[in-house]
Design a protein around this motif. Sequence first.
Motif, short mmCIF file in Angstrom:
data_model
loop_
_atom_site.label_atom_id
_atom_site.label_comp_id
_atom_site.label_asym_id
_atom_site.label_seq_id
_atom_site.Cartn_x
_atom_site.Cartn_y
_atom_site.Cartn_z
N SER A 93 -7.92 8.27 0.16
CA SER A 93 -7.00 7.42 0.91
C SER A 93 -7.60 6.02 1.01
N ASP B 236 0.22 9.60 1.57
CA ASP B 236 0.50 10.74 2.45
C ASP B 236 1.77 11.46 1.95
N GLU C 186 -8.78 3.58 3.28
CA GLU C 186 -9.19 3.40 4.67
C GLU C 186 -10.55 2.73 4.73
N THR D 28 4.58 7.24 3.09
CA THR D 28 4.45 6.02 3.88
C THR D 28 4.02 4.84 3.01
N THR E 33 0.36 4.80 0.71
CA THR E 33 -0.78 5.45 1.37
C THR E 33 -1.17 6.76 0.70
N VAL F 201 0.84 -1.19 0.00
CA VAL F 201 0.00 0.00 0.00
C VAL F 201 0.88 1.25 0.00
N GLN G 18 -0.09 -6.03 2.27
CA GLN G 18 -1.39 -5.66 2.83
C GLN G 18 -2.52 -6.30 2.03
N HIS H 187 0.60 12.79 -3.13
CA HIS H 187 -0.33 13.31 -2.12
C HIS H 187 -1.21 14.41 -2.71
#
Length: 439
Positions: A385, A16, A387, A20, A14, A12, A25, A367
Amino acid sequence: MTTPFALVGATVVTGDAAGTVLPDQTVVVGQDGKITAVGPAGDVQIPAGTGTVAGHGRYVLPGLINAHAHLFSDGKPLPSILTSESAEKVVSAFFHSPVGHRVVKGRAKKNILTQLRSGVTTLRSLGDVGYEVVEVRDEIDGGAYPGPRVIASGPLLAATGGHGTPTIALVSDNPWDARRNVRTNLRKGVTAIKIAATGGVTDARAIGEAGRPQMTEEEMAAICEEAHAAGILVAAHAQSKEGITRALRAGVDTIEHGAGMNDEMIELFRANPQSLHGSSALVPTLQACLPLVKLPQTDTGIDDIVRANAEMIYEEMLQGIRDALANDITIGMGTDSALTYVTHYNTWREVDYVSRYGGLTPAQALHAATGANARMLGIDTVTGSIETGKDADLLVVDGDPLADLRALANPAYVVARGLVLDHPEVERFDDLDAQLDSF
Ligand SMILES: [Zn+2]
């Protein structure tokens, strides 16, 4: 309703700004198209009957958000005969005819789906011929065919003779007429408002015209007040200090293209009392300018006026990005697709350009195109994102995008609100790509 699935064992990214990365995953997507679980492959329970997609050796990141799209053209350079003032009138008259509407809507649909197949799971149009993008959005959301999340502006709002006129603009020359144009667009179902605050590169007829203010602060304040009352963000095409300052004072939420900043501008970007969410953001669009600056005029076919304006605007845009970076101002990502050299499958190039030329790290660039854009557009509760609870808007690629952003160019999978496109193909323009690959 979509088919539930689990992407197993992917890395993954992310999205950000720190870059990261979480190896090995599993992402589980439910039949409502939302992410139901994400975590280490060994820990995540995959519900019985859920199909799996092999993620091993692959990278998954949030689907890209293109915050500045036009959809009326495929992005191939137009012959200069078609960009003359007289030809513009003819083209505009055709586009606004009933037959023209069908053509324009067909193009919008095709181009929106091309963006989807190249990894764009949300796009915001900022300047349409009419309400063709609103219509396509409604067809997608009504389930007629799969597509990205679309935020549509309809025609932009300009002053007489201003940027975008006559083809993609409604004209006004005082605050109340400007308000009426906002109300007209809102009534037609737009979910974004776009202003031409200054002149632009491609339709400027004199050196220095790009960036020259075209709307007063009072006119733009009226537009912002009407739009904000409906909960709608306002974007402004603005390419000079004066034009941007007026737009920010008026309450514009996103400044498109941008320019070098002074202290007042920096203050207003960071805390803008007239904006909808309390601050304003910068959306540079290097892809609209870079080819005109980097490629020889014998290839681009642009005249000396367009070239000179492009160089001026390009330098300003770069300075705007540097100033935004230095002052912690939100930077979003948009391509200005449909303009010359800006195709609908090359969104990854914008991410690459803001990194290589704009000075963002690859992580910051990603990002900008994901989480920052989502927050800027007020859709960060549903996308931007990876999540649990958010829409499954995902881009799965074979290489590490943080090592080489070109990895984004050929997605293995694009997932839009849970719907999976497996190795989606797009029609490419090889000669154009060869030119773009030269810088
Ligand atoms: Zn634009």
